[in-house]
Design an enzyme around this catalytic site. Structure first.
Site, PDB file in Angstrom:
ATOM      1  N   ASP A 115     -43.826  12.820  75.669  1.00  0.00           N
ATOM      2  CA  ASP A 115     -43.744  12.368  74.277  1.00  0.00           C
ATOM      3  C   ASP A 115     -45.158  12.164  73.702  1.00  0.00           C
ATOM      4  O   ASP A 115     -45.960  11.396  74.245  1.00  0.00           O
ATOM      5  CB  ASP A 115     -42.962  11.051  74.256  1.00  0.00           C
ATOM      6  N   ASP A 138     -39.519  18.845  64.067  1.00  0.00           N
ATOM      7  CA  ASP A 138     -38.073  18.819  63.818  1.00  0.00           C
ATOM      8  C   ASP A 138     -37.797  18.075  62.511  1.00  0.00           C
ATOM      9  O   ASP A 138     -38.234  16.942  62.340  1.00  0.00           O
ATOM     10  CB  ASP A 138     -37.367  18.131  64.982  1.00  0.00           C
ATOM     11  N   ASP A 174     -41.132  23.868  56.974  1.00  0.00           N
ATOM     12  CA  ASP A 174     -40.378  24.807  56.139  1.00  0.00           C
ATOM     13  C   ASP A 174     -39.169  24.100  55.517  1.00  0.00           C
ATOM     14  O   ASP A 174     -38.272  24.761  55.017  1.00  0.00           O
ATOM     15  CB  ASP A 174     -39.931  26.037  56.943  1.00  0.00           C
ATOM     16  N   THR A 211     -45.419  31.384  63.324  1.00  0.00           N
ATOM     17  CA  THR A 211     -44.756  31.209  64.621  1.00  0.00           C
ATOM     18  C   THR A 211     -43.266  31.536  64.524  1.00  0.00           C
ATOM     19  O   THR A 211     -42.728  31.765  63.445  1.00  0.00           O
ATOM     20  CB  THR A 211     -44.892  29.760  65.134  1.00  0.00           C
ATOM     21  N   HIS A 212     -42.636  31.489  65.685  1.00  0.00           N
ATOM     22  CA  HIS A 212     -41.215  31.737  65.843  1.00  0.00           C
ATOM     23  C   HIS A 212     -40.370  30.918  64.856  1.00  0.00           C
ATOM     24  O   HIS A 212     -39.524  31.450  64.148  1.00  0.00           O
ATOM     25  CB  HIS A 212     -40.874  31.371  67.296  1.00  0.00           C
ATOM     26  N   PHE A 213     -40.625  29.605  64.803  1.00  0.00           N
ATOM     27  CA  PHE A 213     -39.823  28.737  63.935  1.00  0.00           C
ATOM     28  C   PHE A 213     -40.059  29.072  62.468  1.00  0.00           C
ATOM     29  O   PHE A 213     -39.150  29.025  61.653  1.00  0.00           O
ATOM     30  CB  PHE A 213     -40.145  27.266  64.195  1.00  0.00           C
TER      31      PHE A 213
END
Ligand SMILES: C[S@@+](CC[C@H](N)C(=O)[O-])C[C@H]1O[C@@H](n2cnc3c(N)ncnc32)[C@H](O)[C@@H]1O
Length: 232
Positions: A115, A138, A174, A211-213
């Site tokens: 964390d 997230d 995003d 990136t991927h996300f």
């Protein structure tokens, strides 16, 4: 790992889903953890000696929640004069990145599988970082989950204590609602001011790759916002 009771009550920004852990990822831990990994030392009474860890004195960039580590790998190769510390709770992502780092022969990266809040509190000395990056944290988009968002006033204060004066904080998201939240929380944070050279959230700074996300978000029709702030 045993943790003090006070940490058990904390609202966390993640839920651990271990997911698929492939033999290649297990091998990554077996083969590369001693080279790239750092275990949080619960008995430590002082922050980590980063100069000893990297074997040199250099500007240090910490990336929170690096996912699969595409950005970290890219940055470490593009900027060999800086050291990079990655913090990610998702174990498969850590394994994947270690394999990629070893394949590329990259040595200016160290990783925590832990964390980030605890890593910053326990392991990182005050005013020891040149930059912190948090890309696509997230979003916790349901109202009742908003409190799990990583970017909050107390977290920005913790980051401010670990970043040198003149150092940088770069956030990207995003999710329009999280972008608004980031903008408001940053505007109210006493230790951070907008980086005049990167003041437009619609413009991706040159050091951040897609990136991927982010690609997933773009496919879904999301916008992307970058916030670059300087430690006063
Ligand atoms: C949506 S993903 C984005 C990954 C990556 N930055 C990217 O842009 O592709 C958010 C990541 O943050 C990690 N994460 C969330 N809270 C964290 C925490 N407190 N410490 C470390 N990692 C965290 C999650 O495990 C997840 O991999």
């Amino acid at each position: 790992m045993d943790e003090p009771a006070s940490h058990e009550r904390r609202i966390r920004s993640f839920v651990l889903r271990q997911g698929r852990f492939t033999p290649a990822q297990q091998r990554a831990f077996d083969e590369h953890w001693t080279r790239y990994g750092i275990d949080v030392d619960p008995a430590a009474t002082a922050p980590r000696d980063l100069d000893a860890l990297f074997g040199r004195h250099a500007p240090r960039v910490l990336e929170v929640g690096f996912g699969n580590g595409e950005q970290l790998l890219h940055s470490a190769r593009a900027e060999p004069a800086r050291d990079f510390i990655g913090v990610e709770v998702h174990r498969p992502g850590v394994g994947r990145l270690m394999n990629a780092l070893a394949d590329a022969g990259v040595d200016n990266v160290r990783l925590y599988n832990h964390d980030a809040v605890e890593v910053l509190e326990r392991e990182i000395a005050p005013a020891s970082l040149a930059e912190v990056r948090i890309y696509f944290p997230d979003p916790w988009h349901k109202k009742r989950h908003n409190k799990r968002r990583l970017v909050q006033p107390a977290f920005l204060a913790l980051l401010a204590s670990r970043v040198q004066a003149g150092g940088r904080l770069h956030l990207a998201t995003d999710w329009a609602d999280y972008a608004e939240h980031m903008r408001d929380v940053l505007a109210a944070a006493p230790d951070w001011r907008v980086d005049a050279g990167h003041a437009d959230p619609a413009v991706r700074p040159p050091w951040r790759i897609e990136t991927h996300f982010e690609r997933r978000g773009l496919r879904l029709g999301h916008g992307v916002w970058d916030f670059v702030h300087v430690r006063t």
